[in-house]
Design a protein around this motif. Structure first.
Motif, mmCIF file in Angstrom:
data_model
loop_
_atom_site.group_PDB
_atom_site.id
_atom_site.type_symbol
_atom_site.label_atom_id
_atom_site.label_comp_id
_atom_site.label_asym_id
_atom_site.label_seq_id
_atom_site.Cartn_x
_atom_site.Cartn_y
_atom_site.Cartn_z
ATOM 1 N N LEU A 287 9.458 -10.264 57.366
ATOM 2 C CA LEU A 287 10.222 -11.006 58.373
ATOM 3 C C LEU A 287 11.149 -12.000 57.686
ATOM 4 N N ASP A 288 12.432 -11.856 57.949
ATOM 5 C CA ASP A 288 13.431 -12.774 57.402
ATOM 6 C C ASP A 288 13.997 -13.585 58.567
ATOM 7 N N ILE A 289 13.730 -14.912 58.560
ATOM 8 C CA ILE A 289 14.243 -15.722 59.671
ATOM 9 C C ILE A 289 15.717 -16.066 59.491
ATOM 10 N N GLY A 290 16.262 -15.768 58.310
ATOM 11 C CA GLY A 290 17.684 -15.991 58.094
ATOM 12 C C GLY A 290 18.013 -17.447 57.807
ATOM 13 N N GLY A 291 19.299 -17.736 57.641
ATOM 14 C CA GLY A 291 19.735 -19.089 57.302
ATOM 15 C C GLY A 291 19.878 -19.953 58.549
ATOM 16 N N GLY A 292 19.837 -21.280 58.360
ATOM 17 C CA GLY A 292 20.040 -22.210 59.474
ATOM 18 C C GLY A 292 19.072 -22.014 60.618
ATOM 19 N N ALA A 293 17.792 -21.781 60.271
ATOM 20 C CA ALA A 293 16.804 -21.492 61.318
ATOM 21 C C ALA A 293 16.373 -22.768 62.038
ATOM 22 N N SER A 294 16.547 -22.798 63.329
ATOM 23 C CA SER A 294 16.135 -23.941 64.136
ATOM 24 C C SER A 294 14.621 -23.879 64.353
ATOM 25 N N PRO A 295 14.009 -25.007 64.780
ATOM 26 C CA PRO A 295 12.571 -24.971 65.103
ATOM 27 C C PRO A 295 12.253 -23.884 66.137
#
Ligand code: GDP
Ligand code: MN
Length: 392
Positions: A287-295
């Motif tokens: 699982l990659d949440i990617g960049g700039g992940a918000s809460p």
């Protein structure tokens, strides 16, 4: 992204590939109607699932008439078909394809794939169709013909003819084969496909050539510019964990282990999976949440990972560049509050705002296991599994 056989046949037919006349059905009555529509005589009734090997598994039947077609459809619809390509629970049959029967003389194999070595589209063909490509490659490797297409030129006429000769085709079949090859190539290129497969492509007793089966899959990253293709997606055939993740913009691939992973960046995710295995564990997912992940995004990542019943521990591994460790930490805490987590959670934070992030975790009072390095995190996750505690 995969699509159903009947959709692939529709697409390929629109590019000029000859396919049998047929229609899709969602109920036994519709299947009977489809059988009548194509003449009421012998027809082939086929389960529509995202898997090959249906013939062997009992998902394809030549039916004598409308009644038999309706009865066979009634037997299939609502059940799951287990093939050698599916897992043990199989794929649910929600739709059926009914088509006119063909009198088969020869079965050929034809595939278009992306060859990563030459960075070009490659044709794979064989005079021994009907079998899966893996079996062909093993049992009759010499029958496999490979041909690479130069993107600047496209599929040249002479190449297509050469392939037809190698398959042992004669007379008008050569021209038909050239038409099929060119049509498949255009469909592949114009629709951002990743794979086009016709198995079997048959030569009928009367000499006609038809695609009896068809499979297409598409580059997910190009779907934004292929809305028609995107609209064909059938979430009912996908891994529910992957559908949920895709709907929330997370890159997720379900795996077989029990360590749930929430990571930023595909490279770090791969490295983490390696470290987990080195430490003696098995990842439950990529699982990659990617960049700039918000809460909120972190929360959705937890929901996705927790929707997998096999997961017994969660490992969060973030190297924050564009991301911020304090956001991630707040996301973890929010997940405890909103999602309800009763599994051990290991968190390793590094990079932008790492001190702030660690402080948030420490002050939360939650039973979060903190780790400083990737190796420590992987080891902590493996040791935190209830199963490993029970085994010791
Ligand atoms: P798969 O097993 O999932 O790849 O499904 P296919 O569509 O390839 O069908 C399996 C097999 O059924 C084919 O290899 C054919 O031998 C057979 N089959 C499919 N359609 C017809 C047909 O119209 N006539 C006859 N005689 N056999 C068919
Ligand atoms: Mn097939």
């Amino acid at each position: 992204m995969d699509i159903h056989e009947h959709q692939a046949k529709d697409i390929l037919a629109s590019f000029g590939v000859p396919v049998p006349k047929g229609g899709v059905a969602f109920t036994p009555e519709q299947a009977g109607f489809r059988a009548r529509e194509i003449g009421g005589g012998t027809c082939v009734v086929k389960a529509q699932i995202y898997s090959g090997g249906r013939g062997e598994a009992g998902g394809v039947k030549v039916c004598k008439n409308e009644t038999e077609a309706r009865e066979f459809a009634a037997r299939l619809l609502g059940t799951s078909l287990v093939t050698k390509q599916t897992d043990a629970s199989g794929k649910r049959i929600d739709r059926i394809w009914v088509e006119e029967a063909s009198d088969i003389d020869r079965e050929l194999y034809l595939g278009f794939v992306l060859d990563r070595k030459t960075e070009r589209i490659m044709i794979v063909a064989s005079g021994h169709g009907g079998m899966e490509i893996e079996d062909l490659a093993e049992e009759d490797p010499d029958s496999l013909i490979r041909m690479v297409i130069d993107p600047a030129v496209g599929l040249a006429e002479y190449q297509a003819r050469e392939l037809a000769f190698k398959l042992g085709l004669h007379g008008p079949q050569i021209r038909e084969m050239v038409t099929v090859l060119k049509a498949c190539y255009r469909a592949y290129r114009d629709l951002d496909a990743m794979m086009v497969e016709i198995n079997p492509l048959v030569v009928c007793k009367d000499g006609a050539m038809v695609a009896l089966d068809a499979k297409m899959s598409f580059d997910t990253n190009a779907l934004f510019r292929r809305p028609h293709v995107a609209s064909l997606r059938d979430p009912g055939q996908e891994d529910p964990r992957e559908s949920y993740a895709q709907d929330h913009g997370l890159a997720y691939v379900g795996l077989d282990g029990d360590i749930g992973c929430i990571i930023n960046g595909a490279g770090l995710a791969m490295a983490t999976m390696d470290m987990i295995q080195l430490a003696g564990g098995e990842p439950a997912n990529f699982l990659d949440i990617g960049g700039g992940a918000s809460p909120e995004r972190v929360c959705q990542a937890f929901r996705t990972v927790l929707s997998d019943a096999k997961v017994s521990v969660i490992l969060v591994n973030i190297f924050a560049g564009i991301n911020r460790c304090d956001w991630i930490a707040n996301g973890v805490i929010q997940a405890y509050r909103d999602v309800g987590i009763d599994l051990p959670v290991v968190v390793r934070l590094s990079g932008t705002n790492v001190e702030a992030g660690r402080k948030i975790i420490q002050q939360s009072g939650l039973p979060i296991i903190s780790a400083d390095t990737l190796a420590e995190a992987a080891e902590a996750a493996v040791n935190a599994r209830p199963t490993s505690i029970a085994a010791e």
